[in-house]
Design an enzyme around this catalytic site. Sequence first.
Site, mmCIF file in Angstrom:
data_model
loop_
_atom_site.group_PDB
_atom_site.id
_atom_site.type_symbol
_atom_site.label_atom_id
_atom_site.label_comp_id
_atom_site.label_asym_id
_atom_site.label_seq_id
_atom_site.Cartn_x
_atom_site.Cartn_y
_atom_site.Cartn_z
ATOM 1 N N SER A 180 18.174 -38.055 10.020
ATOM 2 C CA SER A 180 18.764 -37.864 8.700
ATOM 3 C C SER A 180 18.115 -38.687 7.600
ATOM 4 C CB SER A 180 20.261 -38.164 8.770
ATOM 5 O OG SER A 180 20.493 -39.426 9.337
ATOM 6 N N HIS A 208 21.699 -32.046 10.736
ATOM 7 C CA HIS A 208 20.831 -31.669 9.617
ATOM 8 C C HIS A 208 19.971 -30.444 9.935
ATOM 9 C CE1 HIS A 208 21.523 -34.652 6.495
ATOM 10 N NE2 HIS A 208 21.749 -35.516 7.458
ATOM 11 N N LYS A 239 27.587 -29.883 6.410
ATOM 12 C CA LYS A 239 26.350 -29.972 5.630
ATOM 13 C C LYS A 239 25.953 -28.575 5.144
ATOM 14 C CE LYS A 239 25.206 -34.486 7.265
ATOM 15 N NZ LYS A 239 25.057 -35.233 8.505
HETATM 16 C C1 LIG Z 1 26.022 -36.185 9.003
HETATM 17 C C2 LIG Z 1 25.801 -36.379 10.428
HETATM 18 C C3 LIG Z 1 26.884 -36.406 11.318
HETATM 19 C C4 LIG Z 1 28.309 -36.381 10.832
HETATM 20 O O1 LIG Z 1 28.701 -35.105 10.452
HETATM 21 P P1 LIG Z 1 30.044 -34.935 9.604
HETATM 22 O O2 LIG Z 1 30.426 -33.528 9.848
HETATM 23 O O3 LIG Z 1 29.686 -35.232 8.182
HETATM 24 O O4 LIG Z 1 31.025 -35.906 10.147
HETATM 25 C C5 LIG Z 1 26.620 -36.511 12.663
HETATM 26 N N1 LIG Z 1 25.355 -36.593 13.129
HETATM 27 C C6 LIG Z 1 24.297 -36.580 12.308
HETATM 28 C C7 LIG Z 1 22.919 -36.652 12.878
HETATM 29 C C8 LIG Z 1 24.482 -36.477 10.922
HETATM 30 O O5 LIG Z 1 23.436 -36.470 10.115
#
Ligand SMILES: *Cc1c(COP(=O)(O)O)cnc(C)c1O
Length: 391
Positions: A180, A208, A239
């Site tokens: 990320s 992502h 996301k």
């Molecule tokens: C953003 C993210 C999460 C968390 O996801 P949410 O739905 O926002 O809780 C988990 N793992 C990774 C790799 C992320 O980038």
Amino acid sequence: MKGFEYLEEELQQMKEEGLFRTLVPLESDQGAKVTINGKEVIQLSSNNYLGLTNHPRMKEAAIKAVENYGAGTGSVRTIAGTFSMHEQFERKLAKFKHTEATLVLQSGFTANQAILSSILTKDDVVISDELNHASIIDGIRLTKAARKIYKHVNMASLETALKESAHFRNRLVVTDGVFSMDGNIAPLPEIVQLCEKYDALVMVDDAHASGVLGRNGRGTVDHFDLNGRVHIQVGTLSKAIGVLGGYIASTQAVRDYLIHKGRPFLFSTSHPPAVTAACSEAIDILLDEPERIERLWENTKFLKDGLRKLGFEIGTSETPITPVLVGDGAKAHQLSDKLLSYGVFAQGIAFPTVPKDSARVRTIVTADHTKDQLQEALNAFEKAGKDLNII
Ligand SMILES: *Cc1c(COP(=O)(O)O)cnc(C)c1O
């Protein structure tokens, strides 16, 4: 109130180091442009990759769900809070992901906590990339399994960890699909090959990559043609999917097990109807409007090329996540503040989210940005970069 002096001291120190931040409230919807402090600015910090947060079909699905099923569910999934739409959506998602079953959790964060805390015992070991997401790290903290960390995307280091852990019952190798902070893609084909050689299980967290990589946004497993060879896929609905939630796509046994043992699933209330209906609509939009993903990648190339030409250091990203590397944490925040004054919202990210010497302004373009907006953003980057002697 007395008692928090130790917190105040630490906050004061953060202020002195230029690392203290306040939240930035949006006064508009989450789009290519947003309103901050009464001013319209170009949004380059959201994870709204495909522009789905405010897509008309998404809003309509959410409104209809509220009208027909109300605002909340009134219970956890295992007691009275499973609506038929929850299960319909999970079946749709499983079909989309080409897996036997899926289970949706409140967020990607809790999806990682649920899976990692439940499926491993003290006879097992989890082997994790050193740059995996905080939710994986926290999930690992909750398991009784042994832990091993391998060097970031380093296959020799992973192989060593696999060799050293031959005596465990189960070995689970965990990696982000797309990292990320740097935007690089995990070498999943090599990871899968090693895991097959050493008889280990593979889990990929595709937060992502969901909606971004693979056919119609199916994720890294599909991107690398590894369907059927990765045991657990974690995805997020927060996301690119544009709403909120996380899911585990795996076998029916994993789904059934999590329904009994996944603590966030058992002890926290289910998604409101509007959330589930909009998430479900998003999967249909991925299938109906693949041009959104094409636009996302075109825009990614445009912004990356522009930043590189201006002389910024943008790392080794292979995805729409483009870090503008600055080094010093305070400087990253200064660059972000300057950009905002020039009409661009791009957050600075510093320690502890990234290592101390690799603070950055992280940008993510979306399918909804126009070329004009991106050019405007590049102009702001040029001015701000020169002001601060970064370029
Ligand atoms: C953003 C993210 C999460 C968390 O996801 P949410 O739905 O926002 O809780 C988990 N793992 C990774 C790799 C992320 O980038």
